[in-house]
Design a protein around this motif. Structure first.
Motif, PDB file in Angstrom:
ATOM      1  N   ALA A  20       8.128  14.409  -3.758  1.00 39.56           N
ATOM      2  CA  ALA A  20       7.459  13.689  -2.678  1.00 39.56           C
ATOM      3  C   ALA A  20       7.413  12.193  -2.979  1.00 39.56           C
ATOM      4  O   ALA A  20       7.667  11.365  -2.096  1.00 39.56           O
ATOM      5  N   ALA A  21       7.121  11.844  -4.212  1.00 33.46           N
ATOM      6  CA  ALA A  21       7.063  10.431  -4.603  1.00 33.46           C
ATOM      7  C   ALA A  21       8.421   9.760  -4.394  1.00 33.46           C
ATOM      8  O   ALA A  21       8.489   8.647  -3.852  1.00 33.46           O
ATOM      9  N   ARG A  22       9.492  10.426  -4.802  1.00 37.31           N
ATOM     10  CA  ARG A  22      10.843   9.878  -4.619  1.00 37.31           C
ATOM     11  C   ARG A  22      11.184   9.705  -3.145  1.00 37.31           C
ATOM     12  O   ARG A  22      11.720   8.676  -2.741  1.00 37.31           O
ATOM     13  N   ARG A  23      10.874  10.720  -2.348  1.00 41.69           N
ATOM     14  CA  ARG A  23      11.215  10.657  -0.921  1.00 41.69           C
ATOM     15  C   ARG A  23      10.413   9.582  -0.211  1.00 41.69           C
ATOM     16  O   ARG A  23      10.943   8.882   0.655  1.00 41.69           O
ATOM     17  N   LEU A  24       9.128   9.439  -0.557  1.00 37.07           N
ATOM     18  CA  LEU A  24       8.312   8.397   0.068  1.00 37.07           C
ATOM     19  C   LEU A  24       8.796   7.012  -0.357  1.00 37.07           C
ATOM     20  O   LEU A  24       8.852   6.088   0.465  1.00 37.07           O
ATOM     21  N   ALA A  25       9.166   6.870  -1.620  1.00 37.14           N
ATOM     22  CA  ALA A  25       9.688   5.586  -2.101  1.00 37.14           C
ATOM     23  C   ALA A  25      11.006   5.255  -1.399  1.00 37.14           C
ATOM     24  O   ALA A  25      11.242   4.103  -1.027  1.00 37.14           O
ATOM     25  N   ARG A  26      11.843   6.238  -1.209  1.00 37.47           N
ATOM     26  CA  ARG A  26      13.117   6.032  -0.509  1.00 37.47           C
ATOM     27  C   ARG A  26      12.870   5.679   0.963  1.00 37.47           C
ATOM     28  O   ARG A  26      13.594   4.849   1.526  1.00 37.47           O
ATOM     29  N   ALA A  27      11.849   6.268   1.552  1.00 38.49           N
ATOM     30  CA  ALA A  27      11.557   6.020   2.970  1.00 38.49           C
ATOM     31  C   ALA A  27      11.186   4.565   3.245  1.00 38.49           C
ATOM     32  O   ALA A  27      11.409   4.069   4.349  1.00 38.49           O
ATOM     33  N   ILE A  28      10.634   3.878   2.266  1.00 38.17           N
ATOM     34  CA  ILE A  28      10.183   2.501   2.515  1.00 38.17           C
ATOM     35  C   ILE A  28      11.222   1.447   2.141  1.00 38.17           C
ATOM     36  O   ILE A  28      10.933   0.249   2.185  1.00 38.17           O
ATOM     37  N   ALA A  29      12.430   1.893   1.811  1.00 36.57           N
ATOM     38  CA  ALA A  29      13.488   0.937   1.482  1.00 36.57           C
ATOM     39  C   ALA A  29      14.118   0.407   2.766  1.00 36.57           C
ATOM     40  O   ALA A  29      14.593   1.171   3.596  1.00 36.57           O
ATOM     41  N   GLY A  30      14.093  -0.912   2.943  1.00 32.08           N
ATOM     42  CA  GLY A  30      14.763  -1.541   4.080  1.00 32.08           C
ATOM     43  C   GLY A  30      13.941  -1.608   5.345  1.00 32.08           C
ATOM     44  O   GLY A  30      12.765  -1.256   5.386  1.00 32.08           O
ATOM     45  N   LYS A  31      14.619  -2.069   6.386  1.00 30.41           N
ATOM     46  CA  LYS A  31      13.988  -2.261   7.703  1.00 30.41           C
ATOM     47  C   LYS A  31      13.521  -0.914   8.273  1.00 30.41           C
ATOM     48  O   LYS A  31      14.181   0.092   8.102  1.00 30.41           O
ATOM     49  N   GLY A  32      12.376  -0.933   8.929  1.00 29.24           N
ATOM     50  CA  GLY A  32      11.829   0.294   9.503  1.00 29.24           C
ATOM     51  C   GLY A  32      10.993   1.100   8.526  1.00 29.24           C
ATOM     52  O   GLY A  32      10.708   2.280   8.765  1.00 29.24           O
ATOM     53  N   ALA A  33      10.595   0.475   7.422  1.00 27.92           N
ATOM     54  CA  ALA A  33       9.883   1.180   6.350  1.00 27.92           C
ATOM     55  C   ALA A  33       8.589   1.830   6.838  1.00 27.92           C
ATOM     56  O   ALA A  33       8.297   2.970   6.469  1.00 27.92           O
ATOM     57  N   PHE A  34       7.823   1.137   7.650  1.00 25.21           N
ATOM     58  CA  PHE A  34       6.530   1.662   8.080  1.00 25.21           C
ATOM     59  C   PHE A  34       6.706   2.944   8.897  1.00 25.21           C
ATOM     60  O   PHE A  34       6.014   3.925   8.679  1.00 25.21           O
ATOM     61  N   ARG A  35       7.657   2.922   9.821  1.00 23.06           N
ATOM     62  CA  ARG A  35       7.910   4.106  10.653  1.00 23.06           C
ATOM     63  C   ARG A  35       8.445   5.262   9.814  1.00 23.06           C
ATOM     64  O   ARG A  35       8.008   6.400   9.942  1.00 23.06           O
ATOM     65  N   ASP A  39       0.836  -1.207   0.000  1.00 22.56           N
ATOM     66  CA  ASP A  39       0.000   0.000   0.000  1.00 22.56           C
ATOM     67  C   ASP A  39       0.868   1.253   0.000  1.00 22.56           C
ATOM     68  O   ASP A  39       0.593   2.206  -0.730  1.00 22.56           O
ATOM     69  N   MET A  40       1.917   1.243   0.810  1.00 23.90           N
ATOM     70  CA  MET A  40       2.811   2.403   0.851  1.00 23.90           C
ATOM     71  C   MET A  40       3.512   2.584  -0.489  1.00 23.90           C
ATOM     72  O   MET A  40       3.612   3.707  -0.987  1.00 23.90           O
ATOM     73  N   ALA A  41       3.983   1.482  -1.067  1.00 24.40           N
ATOM     74  CA  ALA A  41       4.683   1.551  -2.355  1.00 24.40           C
ATOM     75  C   ALA A  41       3.745   2.064  -3.448  1.00 24.40           C
ATOM     76  O   ALA A  41       4.132   2.930  -4.249  1.00 24.40           O
ATOM     77  N   ASP A  42       2.525   1.556  -3.482  1.00 18.06           N
ATOM     78  CA  ASP A  42       1.571   1.989  -4.503  1.00 18.06           C
ATOM     79  C   ASP A  42       1.180   3.453  -4.321  1.00 18.06           C
ATOM     80  O   ASP A  42       1.052   4.195  -5.295  1.00 18.06           O
ATOM     81  N   PHE A  43       0.999   3.859  -3.076  1.00 28.02           N
ATOM     82  CA  PHE A  43       0.667   5.258  -2.803  1.00 28.02           C
ATOM     83  C   PHE A  43       1.805   6.165  -3.277  1.00 28.02           C
ATOM     84  O   PHE A  43       1.565   7.145  -3.995  1.00 28.02           O
ATOM     85  N   ALA A  44       3.034   5.834  -2.887  1.00 27.83           N
ATOM     86  CA  ALA A  44       4.191   6.660  -3.272  1.00 27.83           C
ATOM     87  C   ALA A  44       4.290   6.750  -4.789  1.00 27.83           C
ATOM     88  O   ALA A  44       4.573   7.822  -5.337  1.00 27.83           O
ATOM     89  N   GLU A  45       4.020   5.659  -5.471  1.00 28.65           N
ATOM     90  CA  GLU A  45       4.098   5.627  -6.928  1.00 28.65           C
ATOM     91  C   GLU A  45       3.045   6.530  -7.579  1.00 28.65           C
ATOM     92  O   GLU A  45       3.261   7.069  -8.657  1.00 28.65           O
ATOM     93  N   GLN A  46       1.909   6.706  -6.922  1.00 31.99           N
ATOM     94  CA  GLN A  46       0.818   7.492  -7.491  1.00 31.99           C
ATOM     95  C   GLN A  46       0.880   8.977  -7.143  1.00 31.99           C
ATOM     96  O   GLN A  46       0.144   9.776  -7.730  1.00 31.99           O
TER      97      GLN A  46
END
Length: 157
Positions: free
Chosen positions: A85-100, A72-79
């Motif tokens: 903002a899309a790049r930063r949100l996509a970067r935020a979900i890379a790796g451990k701790g993505a949800f936070r 859901d986070m990945a799809d939201f960031a993509e849209q």
């Protein structure tokens, strides 16, 4: 006997499906009433009386894997239409701790996207709840399909 979809608390079922906490508890649904209850090994379902799960005539709502909610986070960031903002949100979900990190990025840098994220997440979660109910034969499959056909994801700014 199947439950009436319109009388169920889909948000509560969705919350149970998303609950990834590690301590000893379960979410359960009464197959005849649709009431959702919270059970712990220490306090049972009434908050006071321990009871074994096997003694209850209720269905466990097992959480969906975290990758479902991650998507859901990945799809939201993509849209998101704002490329930065899309790049930063996509970067935020890379790796451990993505949800936070995703949550922190939204709250701190893009609070204007919070209502869109909440609506997006809620729409998907409710559809998953309906799918779960249908998969467990708790609601009529045709009613579930009508619900799913009529509930589109909100657009993302």
């Amino acid at each position: 006997m199947v439950l009436d979809l319109s009388s169920l608390d889909l948000s509560e079922i969705a919350e149970a499906l998303a609950d990834q906490t590690d301590y000893e508890h379960r979410w359960l649904i009464h197959p005849e009433t649709g009431e959702v209850v919270f059970w712990t090994s220490d306090t049972g379902i009434d908050g006071r009386t321990p009871v074994d799960l096997e003694e209850l005539d209720l269905i466990c709502i097992d959480p969906l894997p975290s990758y479902v909610w991650y998507q859901d986070m990945a799809d939201f960031a993509e849209q998101v239409s704002d490329e930065q903002a899309a790049r930063r949100l996509a970067r935020a979900i890379a790796g451990k701790g993505a949800f936070r990190r995703f949550k922190d990025e939204l709250h701190q840098e893009y609070p204007e996207l919070l209502p869109a994220w909440q609506a997006f997440r809620e729409a998907r979660a409710c559809c998953r709840a309906v799918e779960w109910l249908a998969d467990h034969s708790l609601v009529d499959r045709d009613a579930a399909m009508r619900f799913l056909d009529g509930h589109r994801e909100p657009s993302v700014p």
